[in-house]
Design an enzyme around this catalytic site. Structure first.
Site, PDB file in Angstrom:
ATOM      1  N   SER A  89    -201.516 -93.726 -69.018  1.00  0.00           N
ATOM      2  CA  SER A  89    -200.164 -93.179 -68.925  1.00  0.00           C
ATOM      3  C   SER A  89    -199.263 -94.016 -68.025  1.00  0.00           C
ATOM      4  O   SER A  89    -198.060 -93.759 -67.947  1.00  0.00           O
ATOM      5  CB  SER A  89    -200.205 -91.746 -68.384  1.00  0.00           C
ATOM      6  OG  SER A  89    -200.925 -90.926 -69.270  1.00  0.00           O
ATOM      7  N   CYS A  90    -199.820 -94.998 -67.347  1.00  0.00           N
ATOM      8  CA  CYS A  90    -199.081 -95.812 -66.382  1.00  0.00           C
ATOM      9  C   CYS A  90    -198.716 -97.164 -66.988  1.00  0.00           C
ATOM     10  O   CYS A  90    -199.590 -97.915 -67.440  1.00  0.00           O
ATOM     11  CB  CYS A  90    -199.943 -96.013 -65.133  1.00  0.00           C
ATOM     12  SG  CYS A  90    -199.318 -97.231 -63.976  1.00  0.00           S
TER      13      CYS A  90
END
Length: 158
Positions: free
Chosen positions: A15-16
């Protein structure tokens, strides 16, 4: 060392954006890294302590404060011990900043993602990040600087 004999491990949060860019840089350099989704697997006490020792750092140096419960858990005060931070990281893996990359050349918190070049034995070259930023990385690997070091290098001899 060839990519087949140069193990690369990334502690990754898909998600980063920084973590995704770092993984893409590793792959662009020709490696097939071991990807550890640490938010799913969690950390072991000995595993995280070993990783921090190899980085030459302490838990508070890799404590994630943005988008993590560090403040709510009371981990940002000056009286919080490194042991308390480590225990909180074991209970809440999101507290560990990412991505962390481990290779035979060292372990680095790859923030910014370009720092990964310092622990790879082959150059990445030119790379375009997700946000279209083009980075030109060294044509030869550079040693990672130790984050948060307060030691000054020795003065040059004359």
């Amino acid at each position: 060392m060839s990519p087949d004999h140069f193990p690369v491990t990334i502690y990754h949060n898909p998600s980063c954006g920084t973590s995704r860019n770092t993984l893409a840089m590793i792959e662009a350099a020709g490696y097939s890294p071991e990807v550890i989704l640490y938010l799913e697997t969690g950390w072991t006490h000995d595993g995280l302590k070993d990783l921090l020792a190899r980085m030459g750092t302490v838990p508070s140096d890799v404590l994630r404060t943005k988008g993590a419960p560090a403040k709510a858990l009371g981990l940002l005060g000056p009286d919080v011990s490194e042991s308390d931070v480590l225990e909180a990281m074991l209970a809440h893996p999101i507290l560990v900043n990412r991505p962390i990359v481990a290779t035979p050349m060292g372990v680095v918190l790859a923030r910014p993602s370009e720092r990964v070049q310092g622990v790879l034995d082959r150059p990445i070259g030119t790379f375009t990040k997700e946000d279209s930023e083009v980075v030109h990385l060294a044509s030869s690997p550079v040693r990672p600087r130790r984050p948060y070091s307060h030691k000054r290098p020795p003065a040059p001899s004359r």
